[in-house]
Scaffold this motif. Structure first.
Motif, PDB file in Angstrom:
ATOM      1  N   TYR A  88      -5.519  -0.336  -7.053  1.00 35.66           N
ATOM      2  CA  TYR A  88      -6.823   0.318  -7.014  1.00 35.66           C
ATOM      3  C   TYR A  88      -6.856   1.215  -5.790  1.00 35.66           C
ATOM      4  O   TYR A  88      -6.110   1.007  -4.820  1.00 35.66           O
ATOM      5  CB  TYR A  88      -7.983  -0.689  -6.998  1.00 35.66           C
TER       6      TYR A  88
ATOM      7  N   ALA B 265     -14.627   4.465  -7.932  1.00 38.44           N
ATOM      8  CA  ALA B 265     -13.648   3.408  -8.194  1.00 38.44           C
ATOM      9  C   ALA B 265     -12.549   3.989  -9.073  1.00 38.44           C
ATOM     10  O   ALA B 265     -12.814   4.811  -9.951  1.00 38.44           O
ATOM     11  CB  ALA B 265     -14.314   2.228  -8.894  1.00 38.44           C
TER      12      ALA B 265
ATOM     13  N   THR C  71       0.342   5.947  -0.303  1.00 41.22           N
ATOM     14  CA  THR C  71      -0.526   7.107  -0.427  1.00 41.22           C
ATOM     15  C   THR C  71       0.128   8.096  -1.385  1.00 41.22           C
ATOM     16  O   THR C  71       1.300   8.442  -1.203  1.00 41.22           O
ATOM     17  CB  THR C  71      -0.766   7.782   0.940  1.00 41.22           C
TER      18      THR C  71
ATOM     19  N   THR D 126      -8.232   2.668  -2.420  1.00 34.22           N
ATOM     20  CA  THR D 126      -9.029   2.198  -1.290  1.00 34.22           C
ATOM     21  C   THR D 126      -9.676   3.358  -0.546  1.00 34.22           C
ATOM     22  O   THR D 126     -10.530   3.136   0.306  1.00 34.22           O
ATOM     23  CB  THR D 126      -8.173   1.375  -0.310  1.00 34.22           C
ATOM     24  N   GLY D 127      -9.253   4.581  -0.861  1.00 38.40           N
ATOM     25  CA  GLY D 127      -9.832   5.754  -0.221  1.00 38.40           C
ATOM     26  C   GLY D 127      -9.213   7.025  -0.770  1.00 38.40           C
ATOM     27  O   GLY D 127      -8.115   7.003  -1.323  1.00 38.40           O
TER      28      GLY D 127
ATOM     29  N   THR E 250       0.838  -1.194   0.000  1.00 41.73           N
ATOM     30  CA  THR E 250       0.000   0.000   0.000  1.00 41.73           C
ATOM     31  C   THR E 250       0.876   1.247   0.000  1.00 41.73           C
ATOM     32  O   THR E 250       2.019   1.214   0.447  1.00 41.73           O
ATOM     33  CB  THR E 250      -0.930   0.028   1.222  1.00 41.73           C
TER      34      THR E 250
ATOM     35  N   ASP F 212      -5.280   6.713  -1.295  1.00 41.88           N
ATOM     36  CA  ASP F 212      -4.708   5.500  -0.706  1.00 41.88           C
ATOM     37  C   ASP F 212      -4.835   4.384  -1.732  1.00 41.88           C
ATOM     38  O   ASP F 212      -5.921   4.167  -2.294  1.00 41.88           O
ATOM     39  CB  ASP F 212      -5.448   5.127   0.579  1.00 41.88           C
ATOM     40  N   GLU F 213      -3.709   3.681  -1.977  1.00 43.75           N
ATOM     41  CA  GLU F 213      -3.647   2.700  -3.052  1.00 43.75           C
ATOM     42  C   GLU F 213      -3.249   1.321  -2.526  1.00 43.75           C
ATOM     43  O   GLU F 213      -2.433   1.216  -1.612  1.00 43.75           O
ATOM     44  CB  GLU F 213      -2.622   3.161  -4.100  1.00 43.75           C
ATOM     45  N   HIS F 214      -3.820   0.292  -3.138  1.00 49.51           N
ATOM     46  CA  HIS F 214      -3.536  -1.104  -2.787  1.00 49.51           C
ATOM     47  C   HIS F 214      -3.121  -1.829  -4.068  1.00 49.51           C
ATOM     48  O   HIS F 214      -3.879  -1.860  -5.046  1.00 49.51           O
ATOM     49  CB  HIS F 214      -4.794  -1.761  -2.206  1.00 49.51           C
TER      50      HIS F 214
END
Length: 143
Positions: free
Chosen positions: A75, A86, A51, A77-78, A49, A60-62
């Motif tokens: 993608y 999305a 940011t 996540t926030g 993860t 915030d990325e995953h």
């Protein structure tokens, strides 16, 4: 909204991937990004993860794809403010000849109402941002 950019770079895929891994390099070539902070420990991979902070929003990325020297994708996540319901980005690297890499950069987003209200102007803004990032990456790699 779907965006796709392709740029040929004068570098090996492993070098380009190392640039993507280096959080401090992003603002130097992706000028819309002010800061990238990994929120996972090295080694990075699937499940990592981070940011990314832009002028008006942090994302915030995953990471769900991680193939060193070849491909990474994440993608959101926030976000710190309404941007998209999305958002996903896919970075693919292909060695097209010795020392040259083709970078295929794709972004897909389902914009939040506030972005959708901008209509074609919102799409043009994002298109310009992603195109500029590719052009700037090409120059950054040459240095």
């Amino acid at each position: 909204m779907l965006f796709s950019n392709v740029v040929d770079l004068d570098a090996l895929p492993s070098r380009v991937f190392a640039i993507f891994e280096d959080g401090e390099s992003w603002p130097r070539w992706f000028h819309a990004i002010h800061k990238v902070v990994w929120t996972s420990e090295k080694p990075y991979g699937v499940g990592s993860t981070r940011t990314a902070s832009l002028a008006t929003v942090s994302i915030d990325e995953h990471f769900f794809i991680w193939e060193p020297g070849r491909r990474m994708a994440f993608y959101a996540t926030g976000t710190s403010m309404p941007l998209a319901h999305a958002l996903a980005e896919d970075y693919q690297l292909e060695e097209i000849e010795p020392g040259k890499t083709r970078f295929n950069y794709r972004v897909a987003m389902e914009p939040h109402l506030t972005v959708s209200l901008g209509g074609p102007l919102s799409k043009m803004y994002f298109e310009s941002m992603f195109e500029s990032a590719c052009k700037n990456l090409k120059a950054y790699v040459k240095r």
